[in-house]
Write an enzyme that holds these catalytic residues in place. Structure first.
Site, short mmCIF file in Angstrom:
data_model
loop_
_atom_site.label_atom_id
_atom_site.label_comp_id
_atom_site.label_asym_id
_atom_site.label_seq_id
_atom_site.Cartn_x
_atom_site.Cartn_y
_atom_site.Cartn_z
N HIS A 37 -16.51 2.93 -17.16
CA HIS A 37 -15.64 3.25 -18.29
C HIS A 37 -15.16 1.95 -18.93
O HIS A 37 -14.29 1.27 -18.40
CB HIS A 37 -14.44 4.09 -17.85
N CYS A 38 -15.75 1.61 -20.06
CA CYS A 38 -15.35 0.41 -20.80
C CYS A 38 -15.71 0.64 -22.26
O CYS A 38 -16.31 1.65 -22.63
CB CYS A 38 -16.03 -0.84 -20.24
N HIS A 39 -15.30 -0.30 -23.12
CA HIS A 39 -15.45 -0.10 -24.56
C HIS A 39 -15.93 -1.39 -25.22
O HIS A 39 -15.82 -2.48 -24.65
CB HIS A 39 -14.09 0.26 -25.19
N TYR A 55 -5.06 3.24 -34.73
CA TYR A 55 -4.70 1.87 -34.39
C TYR A 55 -5.83 0.94 -34.83
O TYR A 55 -6.96 1.37 -35.03
CB TYR A 55 -4.47 1.71 -32.88
N THR A 83 -11.82 5.42 -30.01
CA THR A 83 -11.31 6.26 -31.10
C THR A 83 -11.13 5.48 -32.39
O THR A 83 -11.20 6.07 -33.48
CB THR A 83 -9.98 6.93 -30.71
N ARG A 136 -1.51 11.58 -29.77
CA ARG A 136 -1.10 10.34 -30.41
C ARG A 136 -2.29 9.46 -30.77
O ARG A 136 -2.14 8.45 -31.48
CB ARG A 136 -0.14 9.56 -29.49
N TYR A 163 -10.43 13.73 -22.34
CA TYR A 163 -9.24 12.89 -22.16
C TYR A 163 -8.03 13.70 -22.58
O TYR A 163 -7.95 14.17 -23.72
CB TYR A 163 -9.36 11.62 -23.02
N HIS A 187 -9.43 9.36 -16.17
CA HIS A 187 -8.21 8.83 -15.56
C HIS A 187 -7.37 9.91 -14.86
O HIS A 187 -6.14 9.95 -14.97
CB HIS A 187 -7.37 8.11 -16.61
N ASP A 263 -11.96 0.02 -17.90
CA ASP A 263 -11.32 0.39 -19.17
C ASP A 263 -11.18 -0.83 -20.08
O ASP A 263 -10.43 -0.79 -21.06
CB ASP A 263 -9.96 1.06 -18.97
#
Length: 309
Positions: A37-39, A55, A83, A136, A163, A187, A263
């Site tokens: 799990h990484c981006h 964001y 996202t 959010r 998620y 998570h 992450d």
């Protein structure tokens, strides 16, 4: 590792850049370990962020991700669409193609996605789609649309990553149960670790996994869940002690259905930015035997993301 840049755009106020001096882990990872799990973020000048994003992050390139992979001792990555890029998966696909087969992906798609684009994503190494229910972070997508997407990606042998926050599981239970694919929960469903491990909230999540053998869980992101936080200045290597019992319970109860990831670069994290080397050493607390670590870091992600090997 080189520091992230702003890439000519304005980051969200208070955004924490990732920690660019990670320590070398003391834990020796099993051969073939996968950071599941990484981006990647941008770079924004090459892969612009989505207009509807909640964001604007710092840049976090594929080169920086792969350098961290090698430094920490991982062999492969599973890159999850961020996202901030919406359903524009170009940065993800670019990273997958540059990985020489050492990365797989989880994309974000809309109901109107074409069969041709799904096939293109599949050939690039995408093996799942992510449904985000954290209000959010994303706007609401009707569940009927998500079910349509799930039915289409099931034909490709993909799975759904979800998620959500723990308080929302009762509302989402039936929807998750209706998905025609394996379901991977990010998570641990974000439990409140200040509550008892045998309290109703986490007990419900354990019950859900027990009753649904197609459900997996990532036991990652203690830095998001912890109330105690890391040790001051990373001075000792047993951090996030309040999260350990929750993750360890899932690893021991469902050893064949758990995954772990850094992450990186830790989007939308408040308070502190973790040392990724310290996060790797955290694994020894939640998977205390070599057999459990091999399942968590090698056997399980390989079965889900590299089933052909």
């Amino acid at each position: 590792m080189d520091r992230p840049t702003t890439g000519g755009f304005t980051k969200t106020p208070g955004w924490l850049d990732w920690y660019d001096g990670p320590s070398k882990p003391e834990l020796k990872l099993p051969p073939g370990a996968v950071d599941a799990h990484c981006h990647v973020f941008g770079p924004g000048t090459e892969f612009p962020y989505a207009p509807e994003r909640k964001y604007t992050p710092c840049d976090a390139s594929k080169e920086q991700l792969f350098a961290l992979r090698d430094y920490l001792g991982f062999a492969r990555n599973v890159i999850v669409q961020a996202t901030c890029h919406g359903a524009d998966n170009r940065a993800l696909v670019d990273a997958l193609r540059a990985s020489n087969g050492r990365a797989r992906g989880v994309a974000t798609v809309r109901a109107e996605v074409s069969d041709a684009l799904l096939q293109e994503l599949h050939e690039a190494g995408v093996h799942g789609v992510r449904f985000n229910f954290v209000k959010r972070l994303v706007d609401f997508t009707p569940k009927v649309e998500l079910l349509e997407i799930a039915a289409r990606i099931a034909e490709l042998g993909w799975h759904v990553v979800v998620y959500f926050e723990a308080a929302d599981l009762p509302e989402l239970w039936d929807f998750f149960s209706a998905l025609p694919t394996p379901v991977v929960v990010d998570h641990m469903g974000r439990p409140d670790v200040s509550m008892p491990i045998d309290g109703p909230e986490f007990k419900l999540f354990v019950k859900y996994m027990h009753e649904h053998p197609q459900v997996w869980s990532k036991v990652s992101c203690p830095e998001r869940l912890s109330h105690s936080g890391p040790p001051a200045l990373y001075g000792e290597r047993r951090p996030y002690a309040d999260v350990v019992p929750f993750a360890r319970r899932l690893v021991e109860m469902f050893p064949d259905r758990v995954l772990w990831g850094t992450d990186w670069p830790h989007p939308n994290l408040k308070g502190h930015m973790p040392d990724d080397g310290l996060l790797v050493d955290y694994i020894a607390q939640i998977a205390p035997t070599q057999e459990l670590r091999r399942k968590l870091l090698v056997d399980n992600p390989m079965r889900l993301y590299w089933p052909e090997e």
